[in-house]
Write an enzyme that holds these catalytic residues in place. Sequence first.
Site, short mmCIF file in Angstrom:
data_model
loop_
_atom_site.label_atom_id
_atom_site.label_comp_id
_atom_site.label_asym_id
_atom_site.label_seq_id
_atom_site.Cartn_x
_atom_site.Cartn_y
_atom_site.Cartn_z
N ARG A 87 55.68 -120.33 46.15
CA ARG A 87 55.35 -121.29 47.19
C ARG A 87 53.99 -121.00 47.82
O ARG A 87 53.35 -121.88 48.37
CB ARG A 87 56.45 -121.27 48.27
CG ARG A 87 56.60 -122.55 49.06
CD ARG A 87 57.99 -122.69 49.64
NE ARG A 87 58.33 -121.65 50.58
CZ ARG A 87 58.15 -121.74 51.90
NH1 ARG A 87 57.60 -122.83 52.42
NH2 ARG A 87 58.52 -120.76 52.69
N TYR A 88 53.56 -119.75 47.77
CA TYR A 88 52.26 -119.35 48.28
C TYR A 88 51.43 -118.77 47.14
O TYR A 88 51.97 -118.11 46.24
CB TYR A 88 52.41 -118.30 49.39
CG TYR A 88 53.19 -118.80 50.58
CD1 TYR A 88 52.58 -119.58 51.56
CD2 TYR A 88 54.53 -118.48 50.74
CE1 TYR A 88 53.30 -120.04 52.66
CE2 TYR A 88 55.26 -118.93 51.84
CZ TYR A 88 54.63 -119.71 52.79
OH TYR A 88 55.34 -120.17 53.88
N ARG A 91 51.73 -114.82 46.22
CA ARG A 91 53.00 -114.11 46.22
C ARG A 91 54.13 -114.99 45.71
O ARG A 91 54.08 -116.22 45.83
CB ARG A 91 53.34 -113.56 47.61
CG ARG A 91 53.36 -114.56 48.74
CD ARG A 91 53.23 -113.82 50.07
NE ARG A 91 53.30 -114.70 51.22
CZ ARG A 91 52.24 -115.35 51.71
NH1 ARG A 91 51.06 -115.25 51.12
NH2 ARG A 91 52.36 -116.11 52.77
N CYS A 100 75.69 -111.52 48.64
CA CYS A 100 75.32 -110.70 49.80
C CYS A 100 76.48 -109.80 50.18
O CYS A 100 77.64 -110.10 49.88
CB CYS A 100 74.97 -111.58 51.00
SG CYS A 100 73.43 -112.50 50.84
N ASP A 307 58.82 -121.97 59.73
CA ASP A 307 58.56 -122.33 58.34
C ASP A 307 58.81 -123.83 58.24
O ASP A 307 59.96 -124.29 58.30
CB ASP A 307 59.49 -121.55 57.41
CG ASP A 307 58.86 -121.26 56.06
OD1 ASP A 307 57.96 -122.04 55.67
OD2 ASP A 307 59.25 -120.30 55.40
#
Length: 347
Positions: A87-88, A91, A100, A307
């Site tokens: 997305r960036y 990175r 989890c 965000d």
Amino acid sequence: MEYITSFEELEKYLKLTPQEKAWHEETTCVPLKITGYYMALINPEDPDDPLRRQAVPTVSENKDVFMESSDPLAEVSHSPAQRLIHRYGNRVAFLATDICAQYCRHCFRRRFTGNMTGPASDGDVEFACEYLKTHREVREMLFTGGDPLTLSDEHIDRIIGEFRKVSPELVIRICTRFPAVQPDRITDSLVNIFKKYSTAPFYLMTQFNHPRELTAQAIEAVSRFVDRGIPAMNQTVLLRAVNDNADVLEELCNALVFARIKPYYLFQGDLVSGTSGFRVPLAKGLEIEKELRKRLSGLAMPLYAADLPEGGGKVPLCGNYIEGCENGVWKFTTIHGTSRLYPDPQA
């Protein structure tokens, strides 16, 4: 390792409220799963306990409101493969697993987390490695999920080893909630895996949202990383009826610094389906940020940020302290509301 995964088990510990009993699991919800360690931190006599709010589902999760989405950050459209998000520019994020140790009720990646698809396959890891080879602009990777530390030590060793082979200079962020929800997972043998691949830095990215999560066991778990040269940084989510006041956040941030954990971000809640009950009104968040800036040192002050929806990226949320500029002299408002002048250097 003890887990609570059903209401029948949960009722052995808590008297459930009508709002909790009315919850039902849907595709937009993460499953019910609470570690025995975290359950012991919850006050069973307090239905509004801030740790309970983060761990026990309520019917509010079954509601969608305006502009909520299962993928508000547009991760899917920025994914060259199912387990890799770019997305960036510099990175990427690698989703090592969707499992989890405990499912946070405010989870922002519920389109993926808890779907029980399990660890990334060898093919997923191979694709990510090939991607790193051909995208040398990528300098950092978020090793995330789910929680990547649910994988065995051997599995983590294998994946990190493959990434290091193709990109030894890659900075890797270890994104985990284990120190807060099951700190005994953080062993010397686990940390030594990351130290073995120290051609480039690792950073431990934790999520402590309330001071009561920062127990002696949690601090010891983080210290295993810090003592071996892996810095720890914390990303707190601003959560309604959990930490949405300056007193709680001041205590948390100062305690984090004392535990050698840098308060990094204070995140405004994402527009994720089923999480409206956790989101704090933005005006209130800005007031909290303003108050924290008066009380905390620069070391203890996190960046309040959002965000933005539709992949808009992270933006800082803070008061505008610049009033304007006239004839090369800038006028500022201080954190206490008074004015100060700051001249530019003359040519």
